[in-house]
Design an enzyme around this catalytic site. Structure first.
Site, PDB file in Angstrom:
ATOM      1  N   ASP A 262      -2.014  -1.116   0.604  1.00 25.27           N
ATOM      2  CA  ASP A 262      -2.090  -0.739  -0.790  1.00 25.27           C
ATOM      3  C   ASP A 262      -2.619   0.700  -0.826  1.00 25.27           C
ATOM      4  O   ASP A 262      -3.028   1.269   0.187  1.00 25.27           O
ATOM      5  CB  ASP A 262      -2.982  -1.708  -1.581  1.00 25.27           C
ATOM      6  CG  ASP A 262      -2.704  -1.616  -3.082  1.00 25.27           C
ATOM      7  OD1 ASP A 262      -3.038  -2.562  -3.803  1.00 25.27           O
ATOM      8  OD2 ASP A 262      -2.153  -0.591  -3.522  1.00 25.27           O
TER       9      ASP A 262
HETATM   10  C1  GLC Z   1      -2.035   0.254  -6.814  1.00 24.43           C
HETATM   11  C2  GLC Z   1      -1.912  -1.253  -6.866  1.00 24.43           C
HETATM   12  C3  GLC Z   1      -0.625  -1.768  -6.292  1.00 24.43           C
HETATM   13  C4  GLC Z   1       0.481  -0.751  -6.507  1.00 24.43           C
HETATM   14  C5  GLC Z   1       0.126   0.466  -5.662  1.00 24.43           C
HETATM   15  C6  GLC Z   1       1.160   1.599  -5.831  1.00 24.43           C
HETATM   16  O1  GLC Z   1      -3.359   0.617  -6.529  1.00 24.43           O
HETATM   17  O2  GLC Z   1      -2.976  -2.016  -6.314  1.00 24.43           O
HETATM   18  O3  GLC Z   1      -0.350  -3.018  -6.935  1.00 24.43           O
HETATM   19  O4  GLC Z   1       1.729  -1.286  -6.090  1.00 24.43           O
HETATM   20  O5  GLC Z   1      -1.156   0.974  -5.972  1.00 24.43           O
HETATM   21  O6  GLC Z   1       1.093   2.117  -7.113  1.00 24.43           O
END
Ligand code: GLC
Length: 735
Positions: A262
């Site tokens: 993430d």
């Molecule tokens: C965010 C979220 C995730 C998302 C990623 C890209 O922090 O936790 O769900 O897909 O970053 O934006």
């Protein structure tokens, strides 16, 4: 390209080129000419990295992405294409209801169909992969991201997880599909205190029994990617957790797709306190099996030295690079780097009438009728309506994870009602959503959701009361701000704000019938206001067609059928409150007459205000007792359980008949009931139907005292009913 050709390609790549494939950057590196001084330096990466990254995310548009791909391929020595990913969670241009609302539809077929529309709109706009579905089990509505989940039940979440993956991946047709990346692996929804990014800590048994199945359902449905979660799993952050990512995900489940961290989660291993520095973070993550690094320079700046120092072998990098090349190959990008991108189709398909029509149908099936005293709903078109409240004419109905949506084309509740009755509706905003927008921080300005104008004024309140006085019935649209929900939207007080309640109290004094419509991304605490409304509709954030879908329900063209996928707490103090809890050694019993020494509160009930599976209709359904085809079950047989459901009301309606089982005694404690099946039945007034369920030994399996996944002989209770609290029961023995 054939797989062996991919190996040839891998062998032609330098170590640096391999490592750059393991880096993911977001749009600002490719959308503007600020690369020289932009975030690149914040990440400590070079232009060479930017020119050779494996993937970028959250850049949109067929023409734009074709241009980026062209420029990128010119610079890439081996002609390896970029893969374009994005957060397209529940809509691209046509925005569907938020996932917690979709969960309340109990209609996986409709949700799969809806995600196919999302996939097609995304594919023709040049997107290859979506970071969706989010399948985290949620039991704590203080956590803002409950909005993105389909709720508190493992079985229901698993069914929707599979439906969404199949909808997105849609047989991998280039112009109608996107690869699905299930997230957040794993158990992010169990953050302590409902506070985002907080610690998660639970037994391996609870993790496997309750939290992991919905991710496994996505893997079993062929999702191409998995995203790691920010949280710890048994003391080790998921993004550095070899047991989770290699033993469970790859060895036990056979997942051979790509694992992405993430956002900055690899770098966050330092803050977690399991890595001293970026080099250690890079080592921990690559050894755990994280294939690429979202939005940091940790892999880019450290993997090479780790190989050169002999701390990690190049093989572990090759393994990750090969999976990313395979992803690109499965997408057909080596043959057609544009895949489904098509400017013509984009114009025809995005937000098309058909797509909006489906969004309207799905929204109508996702809303939940929580109360309808004296059948105040549906309204008659000749009734004079006063539409009041901060959400009455708001277009902020999309929720936070829909930034590709077009809020200007959202149908507000006011527009929906006027479309329906074909006349102007008396309207007054009364108050704004919030009195103090500063709690939303800079995000509000960023997405244009900042305060419109100061409505919390005497004049506005006066106008609202006058509008109400000149009406037959009040429709009051209240709720939380969309940025009080979703990522970073954790809240400790889930009541409506005082100024909204004050408006409601003043309207109540008019003596008019009052229909309350709640817009929110979570269960709010409605205990202190529910008696002030004659009817309550939980609208969630219903998407592009929200206003029309609400008008369909308010005027009875759609008979509400939604059932809660998450309990509504009686009080914040109850949280976590969920239906499939354990009995405890001192369960509260009515016969206790409030005895002190039982598992109960002195000041509130144990049960939620509205339970899992609850939702009213404009008609009523009666259930017969449960009938079982036999009272003994063996391994290779099934028991047929049935009830007769009768529509005893005046209008046609759809009912979701729910099957729960209870393992009365096990080698470990077992929930008082668990959802094991549901069936929808549509009945005309006075019509009856016998609804059947097959009960088999698979439904009885759990992680036993010795952590084996199997059924144990003994007594089982069968509960069938209209929600988790109103059921008829029977019993059988599994031998
Ligand atoms: C965010 C979220 C995730 C998302 C990623 C890209 O922090 O936790 O769900 O897909 O970053 O934006």
């Amino acid at each position: 390209m054939k797989k062996e050709k991919l190996l040839d390609l891998l062998n032609e790549m330098t170590l640096e080129e391999k490592i750059y494939q393991l880096v993911q950057l977001s749009g600002e590196f490719f959308n503007s000419d600020d690369m020289a001084i932009g975030p690149k330096q914040e990440l400590g990466i070079t232009q060479e990295v930017v020119d050779n990254v494996g993937t970028i995310y959250n850049v949109f548009g067929a023409e734009n992405l074709k241009k980026i791909q062209d420029e990128y391929m010119k610079k890439n020595r081996l002609n390896i294409p970029l893969v374009f990913m994005a957060d397209i969670i529940y809509g691209y241009k046509t925005i569907f209801p938020v996932p917690l609302a979709l969960g309340c539809s109990w209609n996986p077929e409709l949700v799969e169909k809806s995600m196919k529309v999302v996939a097609e709109e995304s594919a023709v706009s040049g997107i290859h992969v979506t970071f969706s579905p989010m399948v985290d089990l949620v039991r704590d509505p203080r956590w803002g991201r409950v909005i993105e989940s389909t709720g508190e039940d493992t079985y229901l979440n698993s069914i929707f997880s599979s439906a969404m993956v199949k909808g997105f991946q849609n047989n991998m047709e280039p112009d109608k599909s996107i690869v699905s990346c299930v997230k957040h692996f794993a158990a992010y929804g169990a953050a302590e205190g409902g506070r985002d990014y907080n610690t998660v800590d639970m037994s391996e048994r609870r993790l496997r029994q309750d939290y992991l199945p919905s991710y496994k359902a996505a893997v079993d449905s062929g999702c191409g990617m998995v995203m790691t979660s920010f949280n710890t799993v048994d003391g080790i952050p998921a993004t550095g957790n070899k047991w989770l990512l290699r033993q469970v995900l790859r060895e036990e489940w056979g997942f051979n797709g790509v694992v992405v961290s993430d956002y900055a989660a690899i770098k966050e291993l330092i803050d977690h306190g399991v890595a001293e520095n970026e080099e250690e973070a890079a080592q921990l993550a690559i050894e755990a099996g994280v294939d690429f690094d979202m939005k940091t320079g940790v892999y880019a700046n450290n993997l090479k030295s780790l190989v050169e120092k002999g701390i990690i072998k190049e093989d572990i990098i090759n393994e990750a690079v090969l999976r990313i090349l395979e992803l690109k190959n499965n997408l057909g990008l080596f043959e057609n780097p544009y895949r489904g991108a098509d400017e013509i189709k984009e114009k025809l398909i995005l937000c098309s009438e058909n797509n909006r029509k489906l969004a309207r149908e799905t929204a109508g099936k996702s809303m939940v009728l929580l109360k309808n005293d004296n059948k105040v709903l549906p309204l008659k078109k000749e009734q004079k309506v006063a539409l009041i409240g901060p959400y009455a004419d708001s277009k902020m109905l999309l929720g936070m994870w829909a930034f590709t949506g077009d809020s200007t084309s959202v149908v507000s509740l006011k527009e929906g009602l006027e479309n329906k009755v074909g006349a102007k509706i008396n309207y007054a905003k009364g108050v704004d959503i919030l009195e103090d927008y500063s709690i939303l921080g800079s995000m509000a300005k960023f997405i244009g959701a900042e305060q419109q104008e100061d409505f919390n004024s005497e004049a506005a309140m006066k106008q609202a009361l006058e509008t109400a006085a000149n009406s037959d019935v009040i429709v009051l649209a209240l709720g939380e701000h969309m940025l009080q929900s979703a990522e970073g939207g954790s809240r400790a007080d889930l009541s409506l704000p005082k100024h909204q309640i004050e408006l409601m109290d003043k309207l109540k004094e008019t003596g008019k019938e009052l229909v309350l419509v709640i817009f929110a991304g979570r269960p709010l605490i409605l205990t202190d206001i529910q008696h002030k409304a004659d009817a309550i509709i939980q609208a969630w954030f219903p998407g592009s067609e929200g206003g029309n879908a609400l008008a369909d329900i308010i005027y009875g063209d759609v008979n509400p059928s939604g059932k809660l996928a998450m309990s509504f707490p009686y009080s914040v103090g109850q949280i976590p409150v969920y239906y499939n809890h354990f009995s405890t050694g001192r369960p509260e019993r009515p016969s206790d007459n409030g005895s002190r020494f039982r598992s109960r509160y002195l000041d509130i009930p144990n049960s939620p205000l509205y339970p899992f599976g609850y939702g009213l209709s404009y008609t009523e359904f009666e259930y017969s007792d449960v009938k079982l085809s036999k009272d003994k079950l063996t391994d290779n047989e099934t028991i047929k359980a049935s009830v007769i459901v009768t529509n005893v009301g005046e209008v046609k309606g759809e009912e979701t008949v729910q099957l729960y089982l209870q393992d009365v005694k096990g080698s470990v404690v077992r929930p008082v009931k668990e959802l094991k099946g549901f069936k929808k039945v549509v009945l005309e007034p006075k019509e009856s139907k016998e609804v059947f369920f097959d009960i088999n030994v698979e439904m009885l399996k759990f992680f036993t005292g010795s952590m084996e996944f199997k059924a144990e002989p003994g007594r089982f209770k069968v509960y069938i009913g209209k929600n988790s609290a109103e059921v008829h029961e029977a019993e059988f023995i599994y031998q």
